[in-house]
Design an enzyme around this catalytic site. Structure first.
Site, PDB file in Angstrom:
ATOM      1  N   LYS A   1       0.708  -1.469  -0.059  1.00 48.86           N
ATOM      2  CA  LYS A   1       0.068  -0.169  -0.467  1.00 48.86           C
ATOM      3  C   LYS A   1       1.280   1.455   0.232  1.00 48.86           C
ATOM      4  O   LYS A   1       0.282   2.406  -0.357  1.00 48.86           O
ATOM      5  CB  LYS A   1      -0.701   0.231   1.126  1.00 48.86           C
ATOM      6  CG  LYS A   1      -1.891  -0.852   1.955  1.00 48.86           C
ATOM      7  CD  LYS A   1      -2.686  -0.555   2.546  1.00 48.86           C
ATOM      8  CE  LYS A   1      -2.045  -1.186   4.007  1.00 48.86           C
ATOM      9  NZ  LYS A   1      -1.961  -2.168   4.399  1.00 48.86           N
TER      10      LYS A   1
ATOM     11  N   ARG B   1      11.226  -6.635   5.336  1.00 46.31           N
ATOM     12  CA  ARG B   1      11.076  -5.494   5.498  1.00 46.31           C
ATOM     13  C   ARG B   1      11.453  -5.484   7.307  1.00 46.31           C
ATOM     14  O   ARG B   1      11.725  -3.983   7.108  1.00 46.31           O
ATOM     15  CB  ARG B   1       9.988  -5.027   5.166  1.00 46.31           C
ATOM     16  CG  ARG B   1       9.625  -3.474   5.922  1.00 46.31           C
ATOM     17  CD  ARG B   1       8.353  -2.888   5.299  1.00 46.31           C
ATOM     18  NE  ARG B   1       7.107  -3.323   6.453  1.00 46.31           N
ATOM     19  CZ  ARG B   1       6.299  -3.131   6.380  1.00 46.31           C
ATOM     20  NH1 ARG B   1       5.025  -2.425   5.357  1.00 46.31           N
ATOM     21  NH2 ARG B   1       5.734  -3.452   7.478  1.00 46.31           N
TER      22      ARG B   1
ATOM     23  N   ARG C   1      -9.777   1.200   8.680  1.00 44.73           N
ATOM     24  CA  ARG C   1      -9.955  -0.488   8.880  1.00 44.73           C
ATOM     25  C   ARG C   1     -10.445  -1.059   9.848  1.00 44.73           C
ATOM     26  O   ARG C   1     -10.881  -2.294   9.893  1.00 44.73           O
ATOM     27  CB  ARG C   1      -8.633  -0.666   9.779  1.00 44.73           C
ATOM     28  CG  ARG C   1      -7.013  -0.611   9.025  1.00 44.73           C
ATOM     29  CD  ARG C   1      -6.108  -0.506   9.780  1.00 44.73           C
ATOM     30  NE  ARG C   1      -4.593  -1.598  10.177  1.00 44.73           N
ATOM     31  CZ  ARG C   1      -3.948  -1.067   8.791  1.00 44.73           C
ATOM     32  NH1 ARG C   1      -3.425   0.977   8.629  1.00 44.73           N
ATOM     33  NH2 ARG C   1      -2.528  -1.218   9.089  1.00 44.73           N
TER      34      ARG C   1
ATOM     35  N   ARG D   1      -1.466  -9.178  12.711  1.00 42.50           N
ATOM     36  CA  ARG D   1      -1.787  -8.297  12.110  1.00 42.50           C
ATOM     37  C   ARG D   1      -2.700  -8.513  10.875  1.00 42.50           C
ATOM     38  O   ARG D   1      -3.635  -7.906  10.484  1.00 42.50           O
ATOM     39  CB  ARG D   1      -0.714  -7.432  10.905  1.00 42.50           C
ATOM     40  CG  ARG D   1      -0.113  -6.449  12.809  1.00 42.50           C
ATOM     41  CD  ARG D   1       1.423  -5.977  12.488  1.00 42.50           C
ATOM     42  NE  ARG D   1       1.682  -5.353  11.214  1.00 42.50           N
ATOM     43  CZ  ARG D   1       2.590  -4.957  10.897  1.00 42.50           C
ATOM     44  NH1 ARG D   1       3.578  -6.075  10.361  1.00 42.50           N
ATOM     45  NH2 ARG D   1       2.866  -4.424   9.461  1.00 42.50           N
TER      46      ARG D   1
ATOM     47  N   ARG E   1      10.545  -1.034  12.784  1.00 38.84           N
ATOM     48  CA  ARG E   1       9.300  -1.569  13.351  1.00 38.84           C
ATOM     49  C   ARG E   1       9.502  -2.286  13.843  1.00 38.84           C
ATOM     50  O   ARG E   1       9.582  -3.301  14.076  1.00 38.84           O
ATOM     51  CB  ARG E   1       8.188  -1.470  11.889  1.00 38.84           C
ATOM     52  CG  ARG E   1       7.776   0.122  10.869  1.00 38.84           C
ATOM     53  CD  ARG E   1       7.212  -0.881  10.276  1.00 38.84           C
ATOM     54  NE  ARG E   1       5.595  -0.844  10.287  1.00 38.84           N
ATOM     55  CZ  ARG E   1       4.517  -0.605   9.607  1.00 38.84           C
ATOM     56  NH1 ARG E   1       4.928  -0.276   8.704  1.00 38.84           N
ATOM     57  NH2 ARG E   1       3.907  -1.677  10.180  1.00 38.84           N
TER      58      ARG E   1
HETATM   59  P1  AMP Z   1      -0.052   0.470   8.841  1.00 42.95           P
HETATM   60  O1  AMP Z   1       1.607   1.048   8.883  1.00 42.95           O
HETATM   61  O2  AMP Z   1      -0.509   1.227   7.731  1.00 42.95           O
HETATM   62  O3  AMP Z   1       0.754  -1.014   8.721  1.00 42.95           O
HETATM   63  O4  AMP Z   1      -0.252   0.710  10.030  1.00 42.95           O
HETATM   64  C1  AMP Z   1       0.764   0.230  11.393  1.00 42.95           C
HETATM   65  C2  AMP Z   1      -0.242   0.197  12.627  1.00 42.95           C
HETATM   66  O5  AMP Z   1      -0.650   1.108  13.117  1.00 42.95           O
HETATM   67  C3  AMP Z   1      -1.831  -1.024  12.422  1.00 42.95           C
HETATM   68  O6  AMP Z   1      -0.766  -2.020  12.694  1.00 42.95           O
HETATM   69  C4  AMP Z   1      -2.056  -0.604  13.640  1.00 42.95           C
HETATM   70  O7  AMP Z   1      -2.261  -1.339  15.027  1.00 42.95           O
HETATM   71  C5  AMP Z   1      -2.265   0.990  13.351  1.00 42.95           C
HETATM   72  N1  AMP Z   1      -3.428   1.490  12.759  1.00 42.95           N
HETATM   73  C6  AMP Z   1      -3.155   2.277  11.274  1.00 42.95           C
HETATM   74  N2  AMP Z   1      -3.746   2.624  10.840  1.00 42.95           N
HETATM   75  C7  AMP Z   1      -5.048   2.376  11.473  1.00 42.95           C
HETATM   76  C8  AMP Z   1      -6.465   1.990  11.743  1.00 42.95           C
HETATM   77  N3  AMP Z   1      -7.517   3.475  10.362  1.00 42.95           N
HETATM   78  N4  AMP Z   1      -6.998   2.318  12.516  1.00 42.95           N
HETATM   79  C9  AMP Z   1      -6.656   1.643  13.570  1.00 42.95           C
HETATM   80  N5  AMP Z   1      -4.933   1.104  13.911  1.00 42.95           N
HETATM   81  C10 AMP Z   1      -4.210   1.895  12.745  1.00 42.95           C
END
Ligand code: AMP
Length: 190
Positions: free
Chosen positions: A14, A128, A89, A145, A134
């Site tokens: 993404k 990654r 999400r 996840r 991370r």
């Molecule tokens: P990402 O970088 O998009 O993979 O997001 C990393 C983490 O941030 C996710 O696993 C969630 O814990 C949190 N997160 C990001 N976006 C959201 C969202 N829209 N709603 C809830 N948690 C989020």
């Protein structure tokens, strides 16, 4: 305004595709994951609450995410449009996003769903993790996840399907191949 939501499992590409879309269509890129990581780095109250939730692979509560997103959208309401990366999400977030954009006389034009085989997702995330730093790019959190994605985010895809705004792109091969598919989808909406 052209508004795109990009979704897909963790590791589906993404972020990479959002950056290409942002440049090609001059959209404002909102990555809620990046925003949360910036809050953690800054040591803010939100960051402190989010840190352990993210490390466990769970979702940050809807009300926190919705307030954060609303501010970001309103601060950039003169943009040509947005690419929403990692939001919504949950179905509650998706409904709120529609309401928020309706206030600006706009809407989500299309949901782009990135499709990648499960083994490839895990492999890409583990790779990654070697350089990303991370806390959530490790095998245990990755599986968590992916399960959270199936439980909470697949219903979001159904929400957009019902309103005729769903499209998918295969991201099992190259970045370029996936971006070509995405351009065809977006160009059909402008
Ligand atoms: P990402 O970088 O998009 O993979 O997001 C990393 C983490 O941030 C996710 O696993 C969630 O814990 C949190 N997160 C990001 N976006 C959201 C969202 N829209 N709603 C809830 N948690 C989020």
């Amino acid at each position: 305004m052209l508004n795109i939501v990009i979704t897909g499992a963790p590791g589906s590409g993404k972020g990479t595709q959002s950056e290409l879309i942002e440049k090609e269509y001059n959209l404002f890129h909102i990555s809620t994951g990046d925003m949360l990581r910036a809050e953690i780095k800054a040591g803010s109250e939100i960051g402190k609450k989010a840190e352990s939730i993210i490390a466990e692979g769970k979702l940050v509560p809807d009300e926190v995410m919705i307030a954060m997103l609303r501010k970001q959208v309103l601060d950039h309401k003169d943009a040509c449009g947005f690419i929403f990366d990692g939001f919504p999400r949950t179905v509650v977030q998706a409904e709120e996003l529609d309401e928020m954009l309706a206030e600006l006389n706009a809407k989500v034009d299309v949901l782009l769903c990135m499709e990648v085989a499960h083994e490839t997702l895990v492999e890409r995330l583990l790779n990654r993790g070697k350089t990303s730093g991370r806390a959530d790019d490790n095998l245990e959190t990755i599986e968590k996840r992916l399960a959270v994605y199936t439980e909470n985010t697949l219903p979001v895809i159904e929400f957009y399907k019902k309103s005729g705004r769903f499209s998918k792109a295969d991201n099992n091969s190259t970045v370029e191949n996936c971006f070509d598919q995405i351009k065809n989808i977006i160009n059909a909406h402008i």
